[in-house]
Write a protein that holds these residues in place. Structure first.
Motif, PDB file in Angstrom:
ATOM      1  N   GLY A 114       0.806  -1.215   0.000  1.00  0.00           N
ATOM      2  CA  GLY A 114       0.000   0.000   0.000  1.00  0.00           C
ATOM      3  C   GLY A 114       0.836   1.260   0.000  1.00  0.00           C
ATOM      4  O   GLY A 114       0.542   2.225  -0.714  1.00  0.00           O
ATOM      5  N   VAL A 115       1.897   1.271   0.781  1.00  0.00           N
ATOM      6  CA  VAL A 115       2.773   2.447   0.832  1.00  0.00           C
ATOM      7  C   VAL A 115       3.497   2.610  -0.498  1.00  0.00           C
ATOM      8  O   VAL A 115       3.583   3.718  -1.040  1.00  0.00           O
ATOM      9  CB  VAL A 115       3.781   2.357   2.004  1.00  0.00           C
ATOM     10  CG1 VAL A 115       4.816   3.468   1.917  1.00  0.00           C
ATOM     11  CG2 VAL A 115       3.048   2.411   3.335  1.00  0.00           C
ATOM     12  N   ASN A 116       4.007   1.518  -1.039  1.00  0.00           N
ATOM     13  CA  ASN A 116       4.719   1.607  -2.319  1.00  0.00           C
ATOM     14  C   ASN A 116       3.804   2.070  -3.444  1.00  0.00           C
ATOM     15  O   ASN A 116       4.249   2.766  -4.350  1.00  0.00           O
ATOM     16  CB  ASN A 116       5.364   0.265  -2.673  1.00  0.00           C
ATOM     17  CG  ASN A 116       6.633   0.033  -1.895  1.00  0.00           C
ATOM     18  OD1 ASN A 116       7.334   0.964  -1.528  1.00  0.00           O
ATOM     19  ND2 ASN A 116       6.932  -1.220  -1.613  1.00  0.00           N
ATOM     20  N   GLU A 117       2.540   1.711  -3.358  1.00  0.00           N
ATOM     21  CA  GLU A 117       1.578   2.102  -4.391  1.00  0.00           C
ATOM     22  C   GLU A 117       1.216   3.582  -4.314  1.00  0.00           C
ATOM     23  O   GLU A 117       0.919   4.210  -5.316  1.00  0.00           O
ATOM     24  CB  GLU A 117       0.312   1.253  -4.220  1.00  0.00           C
ATOM     25  CG  GLU A 117      -0.717   1.434  -5.296  1.00  0.00           C
ATOM     26  CD  GLU A 117      -1.894   0.491  -5.080  1.00  0.00           C
ATOM     27  OE1 GLU A 117      -3.030   0.988  -5.020  1.00  0.00           O
ATOM     28  OE2 GLU A 117      -1.661  -0.727  -4.960  1.00  0.00           O
ATOM     29  N   ARG A 118       1.255   4.151  -3.107  1.00  0.00           N
ATOM     30  CA  ARG A 118       0.806   5.536  -2.923  1.00  0.00           C
ATOM     31  C   ARG A 118       1.775   6.324  -2.047  1.00  0.00           C
ATOM     32  O   ARG A 118       1.382   6.977  -1.096  1.00  0.00           O
ATOM     33  CB  ARG A 118      -0.586   5.524  -2.320  1.00  0.00           C
ATOM     34  CG  ARG A 118      -1.568   4.788  -3.241  1.00  0.00           C
ATOM     35  CD  ARG A 118      -2.945   4.924  -2.792  1.00  0.00           C
ATOM     36  NE  ARG A 118      -3.379   6.277  -2.950  1.00  0.00           N
ATOM     37  CZ  ARG A 118      -4.464   6.654  -3.591  1.00  0.00           C
ATOM     38  NH1 ARG A 118      -5.208   5.753  -4.153  1.00  0.00           N
ATOM     39  NH2 ARG A 118      -4.813   7.909  -3.654  1.00  0.00           N
ATOM     40  N   ARG A 119       3.043   6.273  -2.388  1.00  0.00           N
ATOM     41  CA  ARG A 119       4.078   6.931  -1.590  1.00  0.00           C
ATOM     42  C   ARG A 119       3.807   8.409  -1.369  1.00  0.00           C
ATOM     43  O   ARG A 119       4.067   8.932  -0.299  1.00  0.00           O
ATOM     44  CB  ARG A 119       5.450   6.768  -2.247  1.00  0.00           C
ATOM     45  CG  ARG A 119       6.082   5.435  -1.979  1.00  0.00           C
ATOM     46  CD  ARG A 119       7.486   5.380  -2.576  1.00  0.00           C
ATOM     47  NE  ARG A 119       8.066   4.077  -2.327  1.00  0.00           N
ATOM     48  CZ  ARG A 119       8.892   3.813  -1.327  1.00  0.00           C
ATOM     49  NH1 ARG A 119       9.243   4.747  -0.495  1.00  0.00           N
ATOM     50  NH2 ARG A 119       9.362   2.599  -1.157  1.00  0.00           N
ATOM     51  N   GLU A 120       3.310   9.093  -2.370  1.00  0.00           N
ATOM     52  CA  GLU A 120       3.095  10.535  -2.238  1.00  0.00           C
ATOM     53  C   GLU A 120       2.065  10.848  -1.147  1.00  0.00           C
ATOM     54  O   GLU A 120       2.191  11.828  -0.434  1.00  0.00           O
ATOM     55  CB  GLU A 120       2.678  11.158  -3.581  1.00  0.00           C
ATOM     56  CG  GLU A 120       1.343  10.724  -4.123  1.00  0.00           C
ATOM     57  CD  GLU A 120       1.318   9.366  -4.849  1.00  0.00           C
ATOM     58  OE1 GLU A 120       0.234   8.967  -5.309  1.00  0.00           O
ATOM     59  OE2 GLU A 120       2.366   8.699  -4.951  1.00  0.00           O
ATOM     60  N   HIS A 121       1.069   9.990  -0.996  1.00  0.00           N
ATOM     61  CA  HIS A 121       0.072  10.187   0.057  1.00  0.00           C
ATOM     62  C   HIS A 121       0.691   9.975   1.432  1.00  0.00           C
ATOM     63  O   HIS A 121       0.435  10.745   2.362  1.00  0.00           O
ATOM     64  CB  HIS A 121      -1.115   9.232  -0.132  1.00  0.00           C
ATOM     65  CG  HIS A 121      -1.957   9.583  -1.306  1.00  0.00           C
ATOM     66  ND1 HIS A 121      -3.000  10.474  -1.221  1.00  0.00           N
ATOM     67  CD2 HIS A 121      -1.921   9.179  -2.589  1.00  0.00           C
ATOM     68  CE1 HIS A 121      -3.568  10.592  -2.400  1.00  0.00           C
ATOM     69  NE2 HIS A 121      -2.928   9.815  -3.257  1.00  0.00           N
ATOM     70  N   TRP A 122       1.494   8.931   1.568  1.00  0.00           N
ATOM     71  CA  TRP A 122       2.132   8.648   2.851  1.00  0.00           C
ATOM     72  C   TRP A 122       3.127   9.731   3.220  1.00  0.00           C
ATOM     73  O   TRP A 122       3.252  10.106   4.377  1.00  0.00           O
ATOM     74  CB  TRP A 122       2.805   7.276   2.818  1.00  0.00           C
ATOM     75  CG  TRP A 122       1.801   6.181   2.847  1.00  0.00           C
ATOM     76  CD1 TRP A 122       1.318   5.482   1.783  1.00  0.00           C
ATOM     77  CD2 TRP A 122       1.107   5.693   3.989  1.00  0.00           C
ATOM     78  NE1 TRP A 122       0.377   4.581   2.205  1.00  0.00           N
ATOM     79  CE2 TRP A 122       0.230   4.679   3.549  1.00  0.00           C
ATOM     80  CE3 TRP A 122       1.150   6.003   5.346  1.00  0.00           C
ATOM     81  CZ2 TRP A 122      -0.593   3.977   4.423  1.00  0.00           C
ATOM     82  CZ3 TRP A 122       0.327   5.309   6.210  1.00  0.00           C
ATOM     83  CH2 TRP A 122      -0.527   4.310   5.749  1.00  0.00           C
ATOM     84  N   ARG A 123       3.833  10.243   2.231  1.00  0.00           N
ATOM     85  CA  ARG A 123       4.792  11.325   2.482  1.00  0.00           C
ATOM     86  C   ARG A 123       4.047  12.552   3.009  1.00  0.00           C
ATOM     87  O   ARG A 123       4.458  13.186   3.979  1.00  0.00           O
ATOM     88  CB  ARG A 123       5.538  11.659   1.200  1.00  0.00           C
ATOM     89  CG  ARG A 123       6.671  12.643   1.374  1.00  0.00           C
ATOM     90  CD  ARG A 123       7.466  12.824   0.090  1.00  0.00           C
ATOM     91  NE  ARG A 123       8.053  11.551  -0.332  1.00  0.00           N
ATOM     92  CZ  ARG A 123       7.787  10.959  -1.498  1.00  0.00           C
ATOM     93  NH1 ARG A 123       6.979  11.506  -2.364  1.00  0.00           N
ATOM     94  NH2 ARG A 123       8.359   9.818  -1.803  1.00  0.00           N
ATOM     95  N   PHE A 124       2.941  12.865   2.369  1.00  0.00           N
ATOM     96  CA  PHE A 124       2.115  14.005   2.776  1.00  0.00           C
ATOM     97  C   PHE A 124       1.604  13.820   4.204  1.00  0.00           C
ATOM     98  O   PHE A 124       1.769  14.704   5.054  1.00  0.00           O
ATOM     99  CB  PHE A 124       0.958  14.166   1.785  1.00  0.00           C
ATOM    100  CG  PHE A 124      -0.116  15.112   2.223  1.00  0.00           C
ATOM    101  CD1 PHE A 124       0.149  16.462   2.394  1.00  0.00           C
ATOM    102  CD2 PHE A 124      -1.403  14.653   2.458  1.00  0.00           C
ATOM    103  CE1 PHE A 124      -0.850  17.336   2.787  1.00  0.00           C
ATOM    104  CE2 PHE A 124      -2.401  15.519   2.855  1.00  0.00           C
ATOM    105  CZ  PHE A 124      -2.124  16.863   3.023  1.00  0.00           C
TER     106      PHE A 124
END
Length: 189
Positions: A82-92
């Protein structure tokens, strides 16, 4: 939203300007207001979108994507994917969770509390936990959720396969330690 997330890879939301977002999106500043009332409204939508992905991931885990013989390992694998798929969201989320705009911090904390409450309800389905007090279930859920957030932040920062594998190994150990603590705890309803 994609333009804002792209810009947020390098800066915090509080440093982001409307002009930067509209330039990145290829629209005039006045067009921004057709979609959002303010920059804070954009931030809140980004939080909602980011947590929607997390909730979908958790629903998938509850819907049977977890291998029952490897619950901890499966949970960590789902989180990594999940994190690898949506890294930009997790970074935010990781950046804004503890700093930046107050309304965004509050919204993130609210989302985390909702996920924690949902997990507390889910935990009552496990043998031995169905007679725990609501307070103890919420504390246990908070331990799991906080550990997973820290793990997600570490995954987001990982640079290569070796560091990702080390994060995975450590994450499995952390979750197992929480499980060991469950066995020794006697909740009083």
């Amino acid at each position: 939203m994609a333009a804002a997330l792209h810009l947020l890879e390098e800066q915090s939301f509080s440093a982001l300007s409307l002009r930067e977002v509209t330039r990145e999106a290829g629209i005039v500043p006045a067009a921004f207001y057709r979609h959002f009332d303010s920059m804070e409204a954009l931030g809140l939508v980004l939080i909602d979108e980011s947590f929607r992905a997390l909730r979908d991931m958790l629903r998938g885990a509850r819907a049977g994507k977890l291998d029952p013989s490897r619950v901890i390992e499966s949970t960590v694998d789902i989180l990594i994917a999940g994190v690898n798929e949506r890294r930009e969201h997790w970074r935010f989320i990781g950046r804004e969770r503890n700093s930046g705009v107050t309304v965004l911090r509050y919204a993130i904390r609210t989302e985390i509390r909702l996920i924690t409450s949902e997990l507390a309800i889910d935990l009552t389905r496990f043998p031995g936990l169905n007679d725990w007090s609501a307070e103890d279930l919420n504390i246990l859920s908070s331990l799991f959720v906080n550990a997973m957030i820290l793990i997600a932040e570490a995954i987001e920062d990982s640079a290569d396969a070796a560091s990702l594998e080390e994060i995975r190994r450590t994450a499995v150990k952390q979750l197992r330690l929480i499980i060991v603590g469950i066995a020794g705890w006697h909740s009083e309803p």
